[in-house]
Design an enzyme around this catalytic site. Structure first.
Site, PDB file in Angstrom:
ATOM      1  N   LYS A  49       0.867  -1.184   0.000  1.00  0.00           N
ATOM      2  CA  LYS A  49       0.000   0.000   0.000  1.00  0.00           C
ATOM      3  C   LYS A  49       0.893   1.220   0.000  1.00  0.00           C
ATOM      4  CE  LYS A  49      -4.415   0.680  -0.023  1.00  0.00           C
ATOM      5  NZ  LYS A  49      -5.520  -0.206  -0.401  1.00  0.00           N
ATOM      6  N   ASP A  92      -6.788   4.280  -4.659  1.00  0.00           N
ATOM      7  CA  ASP A  92      -7.519   4.104  -3.402  1.00  0.00           C
ATOM      8  C   ASP A  92      -8.179   5.477  -3.182  1.00  0.00           C
ATOM      9  OD1 ASP A  92      -7.555   1.945  -1.016  1.00  0.00           O
ATOM     10  OD2 ASP A  92      -7.545   3.906  -0.081  1.00  0.00           O
TER      11      ASP A  92
HETATM   12  N1  GLU Z   1      -7.141   0.087  -3.107  1.00  0.00           N
HETATM   13  C1  GLU Z   1      -7.881  -1.071  -3.472  1.00  0.00           C
HETATM   14  C2  GLU Z   1      -8.000  -2.016  -2.288  1.00  0.00           C
HETATM   15  O1  GLU Z   1      -8.095  -1.567  -1.165  1.00  0.00           O
HETATM   16  C3  GLU Z   1      -7.404  -1.717  -4.766  1.00  0.00           C
HETATM   17  C4  GLU Z   1      -5.985  -2.146  -4.798  1.00  0.00           C
HETATM   18  C5  GLU Z   1      -5.519  -2.608  -6.194  1.00  0.00           C
HETATM   19  O2  GLU Z   1      -6.323  -2.667  -7.110  1.00  0.00           O
HETATM   20  O3  GLU Z   1      -4.324  -2.907  -6.287  1.00  0.00           O
HETATM   21  O4  GLU Z   1      -8.044  -3.204  -2.406  1.00  0.00           O
END
Ligand code: GLU
Length: 450
Positions: free
Chosen positions: A125, A165
């Site tokens: 993340k 996100d």
């Molecule tokens: N931010 C999204 C999540 O919390 C997607 C992450 C992604 O597609 O890599 O899963």
């Protein structure tokens, strides 16, 4: 169990002032007691100690010029938590609340979420404490370019693949991709959630919200029930909330509410979802400005919220769908929801329920779909985007939708079978934590001490 207690204690000591990270770790570790107890190897191989320690963490300065020519500085993060099951994968969040604790909790959750999809994905993340609200398009572009100028050295199509996100959508991903391509001289699937014209997947925008609806419908199915006529409280009005509402509307559910940082929009007979979506896309972010066009609706501004919770959770409903942000359902909110007849909760945002609120739901037999399972449709579709990019293909929306439905159903089946094996089939929190943990831990054992 002694081993788990010791690891939790050491997480607390070595990560001071990281309450969100500790909360996420504690929830998971306290539900895997039974599997850890029955397997000495986990302890001998220090699986838990390794699971809670990110493989790599980058924290960096992001300087950029605002429209007045003034230099601004933000803090950027990319936490590469685990590459056990595949390349590091997870979104970027641009929001003033972003700090190390928030990025680490999101990264930790992402490792288990990605494991639950059954797809070859590690977990990561990132983001920055940058506030995109009120910024011009040029400022957003300059910020994204500066952020990528540092980030590019850490990522790659087979190394680490960021996505969006909160605060990061197709526009930001477009600017980030442009800068990556310029610096690296590579047109590759290094980011997902790209605009379709530059290799983005059909339905990636809709995938998280649609996935939550598919998961929720599997939950109701398991109870011999359906979404038809169910009164749903939704919080948030971003990408997850909007497409969840759209799909719920197709399932003939009644969507009573949505919310943004200014307050809650509510209609007792159900919001006109198509109109809300239209207004949001045409006019931008502020829900309070929609009142003139939405019949019989009310708006409660944030300053009238109860001091220990959120107004959106104080209405009567059958189902609660938190899609705003972490810890948005407090203990008092959970009590109010139970009191008002809510018996199902399905989490669209990451970790939206506080530990105390989770306990209230558990004590009152509320059927809860945890975020690491329920909102995994976004990252699953990101993996579909990676597959399309790597094979230079473009899949049709129907193909993507079918695969998305399969993944969500399979996640539900896996975690409810796991829940049944270790407790009762309705304890999906336990099922998700154990099923995700087992997949990661077993691969870690096979990879040796790395
Ligand atoms: N931010 C999204 C999540 O919390 C997607 C992450 C992604 O597609 O890599 O899963």
């Amino acid at each position: 169990m002694q081993y788990i207690e010791e690891v939790l204690q050491s997480v607390k000591e070595s990560n001071p002032n990281e309450p969100e990270f500790y909360q996420a770790v504690e929830e998971v570790l306290s539900s895997i007691n039974q599997v850890v107890e029955g397997n000495n190897e986990y302890q001998q191989q220090a699986i838990l100690e390794r699971l809670v320690e990110p493989e790599r963490q980058a924290i960096f300065r992001v300087p950029w010029l605002d429209d007045n020519g003034k230099v601004q500085v933000n803090r950027g993060f990319r936490i590469e938590f685990s590459s056990t099951l595949g390349p590091y994968k997870g979104g970027l969040r641009f929001h003033p609340s972003v700090n190390q604790s928030v990025v680490k909790f999101l990264g930790f959750e992402q490792v288990l979420k990605n494991a639950l999809t059954g797809l070859p994905l590690g977990g990561a993340k990132g983001g920055a404490d940058f506030n995109p609200k009120g910024k011009s398009d040029n400022e957003i572009m300059r910020f994204c370019q500066s952020y990528m100028t540092e980030l590019y050295r850490h990522i790659g199509a087979n190394t680490d693949v960021p996505a969006g996100d909160i605060g990061v959508g197709a526009r930001e991903i477009g600017y980030l991709f442009g800068q990556y391509k310029r610096i690296s001289n590579q047109f590759e699937g290094v980011l997902t959630g790209k605009p379709e014209i530059m290799g983005g997947s059909s339905l990636r925008t809709e995938a998280t919200g649609y996935g939550v609806a598919y998961f929720l419908s599997a939950m109701l199915d398991a109870k011999g029930d359906s979404l038809r006529g169910k009164r749903c409280l939704v919080s948030g009005a971003g990408n997850v909330a909007l497409y969840l509402m759209e799909k719920l509307d197709q399932y003939d559910a009644v969507i009573l509410s949505c919310s943004d940082s200014k307050g809650t929009l509510y209609c007792k007979d159900g919001l006109d979802v198509a109109l809300v979506k239209h207004l949001k896309n045409e006019q931008g972010a502020e829900l309070r400005d929609y009142l003139n066009e939405l019949k019989d609706s009310e708006f409660t501004p944030v300053n009238q919220y109860p001091s220990d919770g959120h107004h959106v959770w104080r209405y009567e409903a059958d189902i609660a769908l938190p899609c705003a942000t972490q810890n948005e359902i407090t203990e008092k909110d959970a009590e109010a929801l139970v009191e008002n007849g809510c018996s199902v909760v399905c989490e669209g945002a990451n970790m939206p329920t506080t530990a105390d609120a989770l306990k209230v739901f558990k004590d009152n037999d509320v059927f809860l779909g945890p975020s690491k399972a329920a909102n995994a449709g976004g990252v699953a579709t990101s993996q579909f985007e990676m597959a399309q990019n790597a094979s230079m293909q473009k899949w049709r929306a129907e193909q993507v939708d079918e695969k998305l439905q399969q993944v969500m159903k399979s996640i539900f089946d896996t975690i409810s079978a796991t829940a049944k094996q270790y407790s009762n089939e309705h304890d999906l929190v336990l099922g998700a934590n154990i099923a995700g943990f087992e997949r990661v831990a077993d691969a870690m054992l096979k990879q040796g001490v790395v």
